[in-house]
Design a protein around this motif. Structure first.
Motif, PDB file in Angstrom:
ATOM      1  N   GLY A 127       5.191 -10.371   2.202  1.00 19.66           N
ATOM      2  CA  GLY A 127       4.464 -11.509   2.757  1.00 19.66           C
ATOM      3  C   GLY A 127       4.220 -11.441   4.239  1.00 19.66           C
ATOM      4  O   GLY A 127       3.675 -12.391   4.828  1.00 19.66           O
ATOM      5  N   THR A 128       4.598 -10.352   4.889  1.00 25.22           N
ATOM      6  CA  THR A 128       4.331 -10.203   6.317  1.00 25.22           C
ATOM      7  C   THR A 128       2.979  -9.521   6.518  1.00 25.22           C
ATOM      8  O   THR A 128       2.327  -9.107   5.556  1.00 25.22           O
ATOM      9  CB  THR A 128       5.441  -9.381   6.992  1.00 25.22           C
ATOM     10  N   LYS A 129       2.561  -9.372   7.760  1.00 20.92           N
ATOM     11  CA  LYS A 129       1.232  -8.835   8.037  1.00 20.92           C
ATOM     12  C   LYS A 129       1.089  -7.397   7.582  1.00 20.92           C
ATOM     13  O   LYS A 129       0.063  -6.994   7.031  1.00 20.92           O
ATOM     14  CB  LYS A 129       0.933  -8.953   9.538  1.00 20.92           C
ATOM     15  N   HIS A 130       2.125  -6.585   7.792  1.00 21.37           N
ATOM     16  CA  HIS A 130       2.124  -5.191   7.364  1.00 21.37           C
ATOM     17  C   HIS A 130       3.566  -4.709   7.312  1.00 21.37           C
ATOM     18  O   HIS A 130       4.506  -5.450   7.657  1.00 21.37           O
ATOM     19  CB  HIS A 130       1.275  -4.311   8.299  1.00 21.37           C
ATOM     20  N   VAL A 131       3.760  -3.460   6.904  1.00 17.68           N
ATOM     21  CA  VAL A 131       5.104  -2.954   6.639  1.00 17.68           C
ATOM     22  C   VAL A 131       5.972  -2.894   7.895  1.00 17.68           C
ATOM     23  O   VAL A 131       7.203  -2.976   7.819  1.00 17.68           O
ATOM     24  CB  VAL A 131       5.025  -1.566   5.965  1.00 17.68           C
ATOM     25  N   VAL A 151      15.067 -12.318   4.874  1.00 19.87           N
ATOM     26  CA  VAL A 151      14.954 -12.003   3.447  1.00 19.87           C
ATOM     27  C   VAL A 151      14.292 -10.643   3.321  1.00 19.87           C
ATOM     28  O   VAL A 151      13.244 -10.390   3.923  1.00 19.87           O
ATOM     29  CB  VAL A 151      14.121 -13.057   2.685  1.00 19.87           C
ATOM     30  N   LYS A 152      14.894  -9.773   2.523  1.00 21.38           N
ATOM     31  CA  LYS A 152      14.388  -8.418   2.316  1.00 21.38           C
ATOM     32  C   LYS A 152      14.007  -8.204   0.854  1.00 21.38           C
ATOM     33  O   LYS A 152      14.636  -8.765  -0.049  1.00 21.38           O
ATOM     34  CB  LYS A 152      15.448  -7.386   2.717  1.00 21.38           C
ATOM     35  N   HIS A 153      12.990  -7.383   0.651  1.00 18.39           N
ATOM     36  CA  HIS A 153      12.548  -7.049  -0.704  1.00 18.39           C
ATOM     37  C   HIS A 153      12.588  -5.524  -0.883  1.00 18.39           C
ATOM     38  O   HIS A 153      12.731  -4.780   0.081  1.00 18.39           O
ATOM     39  CB  HIS A 153      11.142  -7.584  -0.949  1.00 18.39           C
ATOM     40  N   TYR A 154      12.434  -5.082  -2.127  1.00 21.97           N
ATOM     41  CA  TYR A 154      12.450  -3.636  -2.449  1.00 21.97           C
ATOM     42  C   TYR A 154      13.711  -2.978  -1.888  1.00 21.97           C
ATOM     43  O   TYR A 154      13.664  -1.880  -1.344  1.00 21.97           O
ATOM     44  CB  TYR A 154      11.200  -2.945  -1.897  1.00 21.97           C
ATOM     45  N   LEU A 368       3.539   4.760  -4.587  1.00 16.68           N
ATOM     46  CA  LEU A 368       2.997   3.609  -3.863  1.00 16.68           C
ATOM     47  C   LEU A 368       3.789   3.302  -2.591  1.00 16.68           C
ATOM     48  O   LEU A 368       3.412   2.399  -1.846  1.00 16.68           O
ATOM     49  CB  LEU A 368       2.990   2.371  -4.769  1.00 16.68           C
ATOM     50  N   HIS A 369       4.857   4.051  -2.338  1.00 13.71           N
ATOM     51  CA  HIS A 369       5.692   3.753  -1.168  1.00 13.71           C
ATOM     52  C   HIS A 369       4.887   3.719   0.129  1.00 13.71           C
ATOM     53  O   HIS A 369       5.099   2.884   0.983  1.00 13.71           O
ATOM     54  CB  HIS A 369       6.819   4.779  -1.048  1.00 13.71           C
ATOM     55  N   ASP A 370       4.026   4.662   0.310  1.00 13.63           N
ATOM     56  CA  ASP A 370       3.151   4.660   1.474  1.00 13.63           C
ATOM     57  C   ASP A 370       1.900   5.462   1.121  1.00 13.63           C
ATOM     58  O   ASP A 370       1.968   6.405   0.340  1.00 13.63           O
ATOM     59  CB  ASP A 370       3.847   5.250   2.713  1.00 13.63           C
ATOM     60  N   PRO A 371       0.746   5.090   1.667  1.00 20.61           N
ATOM     61  CA  PRO A 371      -0.517   5.688   1.235  1.00 20.61           C
ATOM     62  C   PRO A 371      -0.698   7.120   1.730  1.00 20.61           C
ATOM     63  O   PRO A 371      -0.654   7.388   2.935  1.00 20.61           O
ATOM     64  CB  PRO A 371      -1.572   4.754   1.836  1.00 20.61           C
ATOM     65  N   PRO A 390       1.828  10.191  14.877  1.00 22.26           N
ATOM     66  CA  PRO A 390       2.552   9.127  15.580  1.00 22.26           C
ATOM     67  C   PRO A 390       4.049   9.139  15.228  1.00 22.26           C
ATOM     68  O   PRO A 390       4.440   9.685  14.204  1.00 22.26           O
ATOM     69  CB  PRO A 390       1.884   7.851  15.075  1.00 22.26           C
ATOM     70  N   ARG A 391       4.827   8.507  16.083  1.00 19.37           N
ATOM     71  CA  ARG A 391       6.288   8.463  15.894  1.00 19.37           C
ATOM     72  C   ARG A 391       6.720   7.144  15.265  1.00 19.37           C
ATOM     73  O   ARG A 391       7.645   6.505  15.746  1.00 19.37           O
ATOM     74  CB  ARG A 391       6.983   8.598  17.252  1.00 19.37           C
ATOM     75  N   HIS A 392       6.064   6.710  14.222  1.00 20.33           N
ATOM     76  CA  HIS A 392       6.426   5.412  13.649  1.00 20.33           C
ATOM     77  C   HIS A 392       7.467   5.499  12.545  1.00 20.33           C
ATOM     78  O   HIS A 392       7.879   4.485  11.992  1.00 20.33           O
ATOM     79  CB  HIS A 392       5.180   4.669  13.160  1.00 20.33           C
TER      80      HIS A 392
END
Length: 395
Positions: A127-131, A151-154, A368-371, A390-392
């Motif tokens: 429910g946040t803007k992005h991961v 609150v954490k999911h997955y 589906l973990h990341d595109p 990038p170093r994300h």
């Protein structure tokens, strides 16, 4: 839990995982069908010493290379992709301690890991803007300790964990990891995961309500990304290994099914399905996909090992690109082979009671973990212009 074995070296680690994976494979389909959580299997994994293979030698661990670690995950995933997914975050947060833990934190937590203790994961939020939009807060108290709320999911592995590393932001908005005991007051793990694949990972919800955290249990994770780093490459290597394992496991099941159960198509005029030239062609294509994924996985692991020996911006970039290449290829192979299993095995393979669909469901869920499309973008920029990724931490 009895004391865990301490594995001596890479060769022993590979021998141990091969034996365990062979046993875990036997009941994997039944566990998936019944959503029978693998408590006993995880106890065996902990006792075997495999969860401590990346503990540095100075703290008593074998400190195996990335090539060995990737092969451990590939073999586990070929047997049971859910079971392989559970310790992925464990190794990620062992690595966080290697990168940013204080000597005292390292001594304590590496000791815990050597004794067979498991790390879970409370990282992603819904429910946040992005991961990367992490809203869980770590507020410091006057005595230096912290209070954790969110609150954490997955939260894969949290239900089975002894310690749950929680990704949170402090008042200055920087990322930290709080290592919280599974039974800490105010921490609740909810087993509400209902994914179509990886059914037994128990990747449910973690609720944190005014959880007290001593200062010595908080690690400044944001510092990891201020210089060249392999945090993201190591995490993604394990995801690539899981996908490569799913692909090889699905191919092995398809081979066994066609050899022993499939009937030849009448127009082939063959005595057995395994003699059908069209099936032979398709199996050749699938084998190439799997072998390519496995080869690129090994190459990516070697790049990480090489970068560790001399970490620079360039060596870190090369490792990240190698891992991204392996991840794209392995993800494609897992989905394709998991689906093609039915194409080559025939109608009977679709029976729900056989559980062969778990390979495709696991592949489709895990990838589906990341595109991967963004990984292809970074690979393309690196090849064309030399632009470092990038170093994300997600590449």
């Amino acid at each position: 839990m009895s004391a865990a074995t301490v594995i001596a070296d890479d060769a022993e680690a590979l021998a141990v995982v091969a034996e365990l994976a062979a046993d875990f494979r036997k009941d994997a389909a039944e566990r998936d069908a019944r959503r029978q959580l693998p408590h006993a299997e995880l106890e065996r994994l902990s006792a075997s010493g495999l969860l401590a293979v990346t503990v540095p030698a100075q703290f008593g661990g074998p400190d195996v290379g990335a090539q060995t670690l990737a092969e451990i995950f590939r073999l586990l995933a070929a047997a049971d992709a859910s079971l392989a997914q559970i310790p992925q975050s464990h190794f990620v947060y062992v690595n966080v301690l290697r990168c940013q833990g204080s000597p005292r934190q390292q001594e304590f937590f590496f000791g815990e890991v050597l004794r067979g203790k498991r790390f879970g994961n409370a990282q992603s939020e819904a429910g946040t803007k992005h991961v990367q939009d992490i809203r869980t807060r770590l507020a410091q108290r006057p005595d230096g300790s912290y209070v954790l709320d969110g609150v954490k999911h997955y939260s894969t592995g949290a239900l089975f964990a002894d310690w749950i590393p929680v990704l949170a932001r402090t008042e200055d908005d920087t990322l930290h990891v709080a290592y919280v005991p599974r039974d800490a007051p105010g921490l609740t793990v909810v087993d509400d995961w209902d994914g179509m694949g990886q059914r037994t990972t128990a990747s449910g919800t973690v609720r944190l309500e005014s959880v007290l955290v001593p200062a010595g249990r908080v690690v400044p994770h944001h510092l990891t990304f201020r210089g060249p780093q392999l945090h993201g490459a190591v995490a993604q290597l394990l995801h690539a290994a899981i996908d490569a394992g799913i692909a090889s496991g699905a191919l092995a099941e398809a081979v066994e099914f066609v050899r022993t159960k499939s009937r030849p198509w009448f127009e082939s005029e063959c005595e057995t399905a395994a003699e059908d030239p069209l099936l032979i062609q398709r199996f050749g294509e699938l084998a190439i996909r799997v072998r390519a994924a496995e080869a690129l996985l090994r190459e990516a692991a070697r790049a990480i090992d090489a970068a560790r020996a001399g970490l620079t911006d360039d060596s870190a970039a090369e490792a990240s690109i190698a891992v991204a290449t392996a991840k794209v290829t392995a993800a494609e192979a897992a989905v394709e082979v998991g689906s093609a299993l039915f194409e080559v095995a025939g109608t009977r393979s679709a029976l729900d009671s056989l559980g062969l669909h778990r390979h495709w469901r696991d592949a489709r869920t895990h990838t589906l973990h990341d595109p991967t499309r963004w990984k292809v973008q970074h690979i393309g920029r690196y090849v064309l212009t030399g632009t470092r990724p990038p170093r994300h931490g997600l590449l």
